[in-house]
Design a protein around this motif. Sequence first.
Motif, PDB file in Angstrom:
ATOM      1  N   LEU A 259      17.782  -1.087 -43.114  1.00 11.76           N
ATOM      2  CA  LEU A 259      18.063  -2.129 -44.087  1.00 11.76           C
ATOM      3  C   LEU A 259      17.770  -1.940 -45.550  1.00 11.76           C
ATOM      4  O   LEU A 259      18.675  -2.258 -46.340  1.00 11.76           O
ATOM      5  CB  LEU A 259      17.166  -3.305 -43.568  1.00 11.76           C
ATOM      6  CG  LEU A 259      17.603  -4.679 -44.504  1.00 11.76           C
ATOM      7  CD1 LEU A 259      18.832  -5.200 -44.632  1.00 11.76           C
ATOM      8  CD2 LEU A 259      16.606  -5.631 -43.988  1.00 11.76           C
TER       9      LEU A 259
ATOM     10  N   ARG B 297      22.476 -11.126 -43.602  1.00 12.88           N
ATOM     11  CA  ARG B 297      21.355 -10.316 -42.852  1.00 12.88           C
ATOM     12  C   ARG B 297      20.023 -11.489 -42.395  1.00 12.88           C
ATOM     13  O   ARG B 297      19.660 -11.178 -41.180  1.00 12.88           O
ATOM     14  CB  ARG B 297      20.910  -9.125 -43.379  1.00 12.88           C
ATOM     15  CG  ARG B 297      19.927  -8.211 -42.489  1.00 12.88           C
ATOM     16  CD  ARG B 297      20.762  -7.919 -41.343  1.00 12.88           C
ATOM     17  NE  ARG B 297      19.680  -7.263 -40.464  1.00 12.88           N
ATOM     18  CZ  ARG B 297      19.213  -7.733 -39.609  1.00 12.88           C
ATOM     19  NH1 ARG B 297      18.839  -9.137 -39.545  1.00 12.88           N
ATOM     20  NH2 ARG B 297      18.011  -7.116 -38.778  1.00 12.88           N
TER      21      ARG B 297
ATOM     22  N   SER C 115      29.479  -7.368 -44.595  1.00 17.29           N
ATOM     23  CA  SER C 115      28.229  -7.889 -43.974  1.00 17.29           C
ATOM     24  C   SER C 115      27.950  -7.700 -42.524  1.00 17.29           C
ATOM     25  O   SER C 115      27.038  -7.341 -41.665  1.00 17.29           O
ATOM     26  CB  SER C 115      28.257  -9.271 -44.368  1.00 17.29           C
ATOM     27  OG  SER C 115      27.936  -9.582 -45.725  1.00 17.29           O
TER      28      SER C 115
ATOM     29  N   VAL D 174      24.927  -5.858 -40.826  1.00 17.60           N
ATOM     30  CA  VAL D 174      24.076  -6.523 -39.870  1.00 17.60           C
ATOM     31  C   VAL D 174      24.022  -5.804 -38.444  1.00 17.60           C
ATOM     32  O   VAL D 174      22.852  -5.603 -37.843  1.00 17.60           O
ATOM     33  CB  VAL D 174      24.547  -8.036 -39.468  1.00 17.60           C
ATOM     34  CG1 VAL D 174      23.847  -8.673 -38.461  1.00 17.60           C
ATOM     35  CG2 VAL D 174      24.414  -8.797 -40.810  1.00 17.60           C
TER      36      VAL D 174
ATOM     37  N   THR E 216      21.741  -2.455 -38.920  1.00 13.90           N
ATOM     38  CA  THR E 216      20.191  -2.658 -39.099  1.00 13.90           C
ATOM     39  C   THR E 216      19.682  -3.644 -38.055  1.00 13.90           C
ATOM     40  O   THR E 216      18.655  -4.209 -38.418  1.00 13.90           O
ATOM     41  CB  THR E 216      20.141  -3.307 -40.531  1.00 13.90           C
ATOM     42  OG1 THR E 216      20.923  -4.584 -40.470  1.00 13.90           O
ATOM     43  CG2 THR E 216      20.539  -2.331 -41.647  1.00 13.90           C
ATOM     44  N   GLN E 217      20.201  -3.956 -36.916  1.00 12.63           N
ATOM     45  CA  GLN E 217      19.427  -4.997 -35.943  1.00 12.63           C
ATOM     46  C   GLN E 217      18.470  -3.943 -35.317  1.00 12.63           C
ATOM     47  O   GLN E 217      18.447  -3.137 -35.065  1.00 12.63           O
ATOM     48  CB  GLN E 217      20.664  -5.052 -34.847  1.00 12.63           C
ATOM     49  CG  GLN E 217      21.640  -6.207 -35.294  1.00 12.63           C
ATOM     50  CD  GLN E 217      22.243  -6.696 -34.185  1.00 12.63           C
ATOM     51  OE1 GLN E 217      22.840  -5.953 -33.366  1.00 12.63           O
ATOM     52  NE2 GLN E 217      22.891  -7.761 -34.251  1.00 12.63           N
TER      53      GLN E 217
END
Length: 252
Positions: free
Chosen positions: A110, A184, A237, A241, A244-245
């Motif tokens: 992230l 995020r 976005s 998202v 980077t989960q």
Amino acid sequence: MSNPQPVEETFISHLIELRDRLVKASIGVLLVTAALMFWPGPSHIYDIIAQPMVNALPAGSKMIATGVIAPFLVPMKVTLVIGLILSLPWVLYQMWAFVAPGLYAHEKRLIAPLVISSSLLFMAGVAFCYFLVFGRVFAFISEFSPTSISVTPDIENYLDFVMSMCLAFGCAFEVPVVVVILVRMGLVSVAKLKEWRGYVIVAAFVIAAIVTPPDVVSQFSLAIPMWLLFEVGVLLSPIFVKVTQAPSEQQE
């Protein structure tokens, strides 16, 4: 009674690490600035910065310096600011290196793209302002200058104007990063951002009217990129998202 010594040692070690990172970041800025001092030199750098204004002036006209030390001080300020901008990736890397050891793997995914994209977008905004906006703005303003007025801008006032405009465009180009962070963090959804598109466009023109000179060219030059970059942030976005989960989020 527990011994607080390990906690204190950890806190002190973090302060030492922060100090070292700040020193390294400062050294990087100083080295870049020192290199610019030698080549191409403060005077030449200011000539480059002033070129859009000089091109818009009548033939043979020059800028003026009303302060005694302004011919020396203003180019030095410009060189320092340019050095800071050019060394921004190194400064942000030092910030990243300081916080990275305490992050999980998905958090590193992230932070790293945000650090890189923030520095690149800011420099892109400054470059956009210098190469595409200044020439049009100064030419537009010079067309409305009465023939009875001799246009001889002061170098300090010009520097203040250039720095404020470059800062405004640099920050405006951070819109995709802001949008991605908001999505995020779960503060707003992509669907809601799409619903707010009309308000965002109006807000972009309002902000441009506030931070730019009262001419149509500069206002449109800031508002339209802000809107387009907002659309870029909305598109990127969902991808960001997903990438980077955390593992727990992916299992839900």
